[in-house]
Design a protein around this motif. Structure first.
Motif, PDB file in Angstrom:
ATOM      1  N   ASN A  91       0.828  -1.210   0.000  1.00 17.39           N
ATOM      2  CA  ASN A  91       0.000   0.000   0.000  1.00 17.39           C
ATOM      3  C   ASN A  91       0.861   1.259   0.000  1.00 17.39           C
ATOM      4  OD1 ASN A  91      -2.309  -1.532  -0.022  1.00 17.39           O
ATOM      5  ND2 ASN A  91      -2.770  -1.262   2.141  1.00 17.39           N
ATOM      6  N   TRP A  92       1.965   1.221   0.737  1.00 12.10           N
ATOM      7  CA  TRP A  92       2.847   2.390   0.753  1.00 12.10           C
ATOM      8  C   TRP A  92       3.507   2.588  -0.605  1.00 12.10           C
ATOM      9  CZ3 TRP A  92       3.079   6.830   2.502  1.00 12.10           C
ATOM     10  CH2 TRP A  92       4.246   7.599   2.487  1.00 12.10           C
ATOM     11  N   LYS A  93       3.866   1.494  -1.255  1.00  9.64           N
ATOM     12  CA  LYS A  93       4.419   1.583  -2.609  1.00  9.64           C
ATOM     13  C   LYS A  93       3.391   2.195  -3.560  1.00  9.64           C
ATOM     14  CE  LYS A  93       7.619  -2.353  -2.288  1.00  9.64           C
ATOM     15  NZ  LYS A  93       7.898  -3.748  -2.735  1.00  9.64           N
ATOM     16  N   ALA A  94       2.118   1.825  -3.372  1.00  9.07           N
ATOM     17  CA  ALA A  94       1.048   2.374  -4.215  1.00  9.07           C
ATOM     18  C   ALA A  94       0.908   3.871  -3.993  1.00  9.07           C
ATOM     19  CB  ALA A  94      -0.266   1.658  -3.914  1.00  9.07           C
ATOM     20  N   PHE A 126      -3.389   6.984   7.337  1.00 13.33           N
ATOM     21  CA  PHE A 126      -3.868   6.703   8.697  1.00 13.33           C
ATOM     22  C   PHE A 126      -3.545   5.263   9.079  1.00 13.33           C
ATOM     23  CE2 PHE A 126      -7.239   5.012  11.462  1.00 13.33           C
ATOM     24  CZ  PHE A 126      -7.052   5.815  12.585  1.00 13.33           C
ATOM     25  N   VAL A 127      -3.853   4.332   8.187  1.00 15.49           N
ATOM     26  CA  VAL A 127      -3.587   2.915   8.455  1.00 15.49           C
ATOM     27  C   VAL A 127      -2.092   2.675   8.640  1.00 15.49           C
ATOM     28  CG1 VAL A 127      -3.741   0.575   7.507  1.00 15.49           C
ATOM     29  CG2 VAL A 127      -5.668   2.157   7.244  1.00 15.49           C
ATOM     30  N   LEU A 128      -1.282   3.385   7.855  1.00 13.58           N
ATOM     31  CA  LEU A 128       0.175   3.212   7.917  1.00 13.58           C
ATOM     32  C   LEU A 128       0.816   4.045   9.024  1.00 13.58           C
ATOM     33  CD1 LEU A 128       0.953   3.295   4.078  1.00 13.58           C
ATOM     34  CD2 LEU A 128       0.862   1.286   5.551  1.00 13.58           C
ATOM     35  N   GLN A 129      -0.019   4.822   9.751  1.00  9.33           N
ATOM     36  CA  GLN A 129       0.438   5.658  10.866  1.00  9.33           C
ATOM     37  C   GLN A 129       1.463   6.697  10.426  1.00  9.33           C
ATOM     38  OE1 GLN A 129       1.520   3.350  14.339  1.00  9.33           O
ATOM     39  NE2 GLN A 129      -0.122   1.863  14.017  1.00  9.33           N
ATOM     40  N   ARG A 130       1.242   7.250   9.253  1.00 11.35           N
ATOM     41  CA  ARG A 130       2.106   8.311   8.737  1.00 11.35           C
ATOM     42  C   ARG A 130       1.348   9.631   8.917  1.00 11.35           C
ATOM     43  NH1 ARG A 130       6.510   6.141   5.957  1.00 11.35           N
ATOM     44  NH2 ARG A 130       6.968   8.231   5.182  1.00 11.35           N
ATOM     45  N   TRP A 131       1.461  10.183  10.125  1.00  5.86           N
ATOM     46  CA  TRP A 131       0.588  11.279  10.535  1.00  5.86           C
ATOM     47  C   TRP A 131       0.849  12.565   9.770  1.00  5.86           C
ATOM     48  CZ3 TRP A 131      -2.351   7.984  12.220  1.00  5.86           C
ATOM     49  CH2 TRP A 131      -1.999   6.998  13.145  1.00  5.86           C
ATOM     50  N   SER A 132       2.105  12.886   9.480  1.00  6.88           N
ATOM     51  CA  SER A 132       2.379  14.133   8.753  1.00  6.88           C
ATOM     52  C   SER A 132       1.849  14.047   7.318  1.00  6.88           C
ATOM     53  CB  SER A 132       3.881  14.437   8.751  1.00  6.88           C
ATOM     54  OG  SER A 132       4.607  13.381   8.143  1.00  6.88           O
ATOM     55  N   ASP A 133       1.970  12.866   6.702  1.00  2.00           N
ATOM     56  CA  ASP A 133       1.403  12.682   5.361  1.00  2.00           C
ATOM     57  C   ASP A 133      -0.111  12.793   5.406  1.00  2.00           C
ATOM     58  OD1 ASP A 133       3.756  12.120   3.714  1.00  2.00           O
ATOM     59  OD2 ASP A 133       3.956  10.304   4.916  1.00  2.00           O
ATOM     60  N   MET A 134      -0.695  12.199   6.434  1.00  2.00           N
ATOM     61  CA  MET A 134      -2.149  12.258   6.593  1.00  2.00           C
ATOM     62  C   MET A 134      -2.623  13.708   6.731  1.00  2.00           C
ATOM     63  SD  MET A 134      -4.338  10.329   9.532  1.00  2.00           S
ATOM     64  CE  MET A 134      -6.107  10.558   9.713  1.00  2.00           C
ATOM     65  N   GLU A 135      -1.892  14.489   7.507  1.00  2.00           N
ATOM     66  CA  GLU A 135      -2.228  15.916   7.657  1.00  2.00           C
ATOM     67  C   GLU A 135      -2.172  16.635   6.315  1.00  2.00           C
ATOM     68  OE1 GLU A 135      -1.147  18.716  10.862  1.00  2.00           O
ATOM     69  OE2 GLU A 135       0.179  17.085  11.508  1.00  2.00           O
ATOM     70  N   LYS A 136      -1.110  16.371   5.565  1.00  5.19           N
ATOM     71  CA  LYS A 136      -0.927  17.032   4.268  1.00  5.19           C
ATOM     72  C   LYS A 136      -2.090  16.746   3.336  1.00  5.19           C
ATOM     73  CE  LYS A 136       1.967  15.113   1.397  1.00  5.19           C
ATOM     74  NZ  LYS A 136       3.232  14.663   0.765  1.00  5.19           N
ATOM     75  N   TYR A 137      -2.476  15.473   3.224  1.00  6.58           N
ATOM     76  CA  TYR A 137      -3.567  15.113   2.323  1.00  6.58           C
ATOM     77  C   TYR A 137      -4.903  15.655   2.822  1.00  6.58           C
ATOM     78  CZ  TYR A 137      -0.031  11.895   0.520  1.00  6.58           C
ATOM     79  OH  TYR A 137       1.121  11.355   0.004  1.00  6.58           O
ATOM     80  N   ALA A 138      -5.095  15.671   4.152  1.00  6.51           N
ATOM     81  CA  ALA A 138      -6.331  16.218   4.716  1.00  6.51           C
ATOM     82  C   ALA A 138      -6.433  17.714   4.425  1.00  6.51           C
ATOM     83  CB  ALA A 138      -6.386  15.956   6.220  1.00  6.51           C
TER      84      ALA A 138
END
Length: 325
Positions: A175-178, A206-218
């Protein structure tokens, strides 16, 4: 259409052979297959090309398995070296559905002799994806990506988006590769696909616990949803009849999720006070002008989530007075 040499296997010679074995008259075969008598006569005499549905109907009439004589069908897809879209697209779709990869490769090789035929492969991928056969669509989107010369074209970006959606699964590393593969193209998509792409990217983060990436996309989702809302609202206000933007989810979902996911990312980083600020963004969306029944149901869901999340943030900040409530 000229018949092949008698000693060489051909679609029509094989059908003729099995027709004799069964002892079926043309009328009998027409009745069993559901193919018009005149059309069937023209097909078997080589005066009319055969569709893949008609070949499947004949396979059923002769009690043959799915994919019967598929390896002999490609000649129906090309006339004087010109490809027939109405025949080749359904053929490739059926081959993908039943796993006849051996039949797909020769057709693809011939199609890719001309750049314009990349669009045929894209159409096959789209029809498979829209029919819920996302895994079967993957090879066709990969072919488009590999052979599309313009990496800024909508077809290329959509193929990247579809491939991203189709390859998401239970494996976190895959999923991270995707995500890595799709991310550079997220802003090249038409806005309706951008909305869903950003929502999916945030959810995977969120599932991968990558919070800064999640913030960016949100953040990107919130800004884009607001922009699209303003445009759609003005469009609806100024025109009595207009086509709404077609999105996978109701527009209010993307708007509300931009706030909800931002808060969730902050919460997971221990920033509870900051997270609380974003609850107000989805706690009451009744003001949203473009609501239908589906949209109103989504608004009620957001109200429930906002109440639950506010309690959660209060408790996490040590306010136990909310426990009875």
């Amino acid at each position: 259409m000229r018949l092949q040499e008698p000693l060489q296997r051909s679609l029509r010679s094989e059908i003729e052979k099995i027709q004799k074995q069964y002892g079926y008259t043309l009328s009998k075969l027409s009745a069993l297959s559901g193919i018009n008598h005149g059309h069937l006569s023209d097909i078997l005499r080589g005066n009319r090309a055969m569709t893949i549905r008609q070949l499947d109907a004949l396979a059923t009439a002769f009690e043959q398995p799915p994919g019967w004589l598929y390896e002999l069908y490609p000649d129906e897809c090309f006339a004087k070296e010109r490809v027939s879209r109405p025949r080749v697209i359904p053929y490739l779709i059926r081959c993908a559905e039943i796993g006849r990869q051996d039949c797909i490769q020769p057709i693809v090789s011939k199609l890719l002799d001309e750049q314009k035929n990349v669009d045929i492969l894209f159409s096959v991928g789209e029809r498979l994806f829209e029919a819920g056969k996302s895994k079967e669509s993957i090879p066709f989107y990969q072919l488009v990506i590999e052979n599309e010369k313009d990496s800024h074209s909508e077809r290329f970006s959509l193929s990247q988006y579809r491939l991203f959606r189709a390859t998401l699964g239970a494996n976190a590393e895959d999923n991270w590769k995707a995500v890595i593969r799709f991310e550079p193209y997220r802003n090249r998509l038409p806005e309706n696909y951008q909305l869903d792409g950003l929502l999916q990217l945030a959810n995977v983060s969120f599932v991968l616990q990558r919070w800064s990436d999640m913030e960016k996309y949100a953040d990107e989702l919130r800004l884009l949803a607001s922009k699209v809302y303003e445009h759609e609202w003005r469009k609806r206000k100024n025109a009595k009849t207009c086509e709404p933007l077609k999105t996978e989810r109701h527009l209010v979902v993307y708007y509300g999720q931009g706030f909800l996911l931002k808060g969730a990312a902050l919460q997971m980083q221990g920033l509870y006070g900051e997270a609380k600020k974003y609850v107000q963004g989805y706690a009451d969306l009744d003001w949203f002008e473009l609501l239908d029944n589906t949209g109103r149901m989504e608004v009620e869901k957001f109200k429930t989530w906002a109440k639950a999340n506010m309690y959660t943030y209060d408790l996490l900040m040590g306010d136990t007075q909310v426990l009875p409530e």
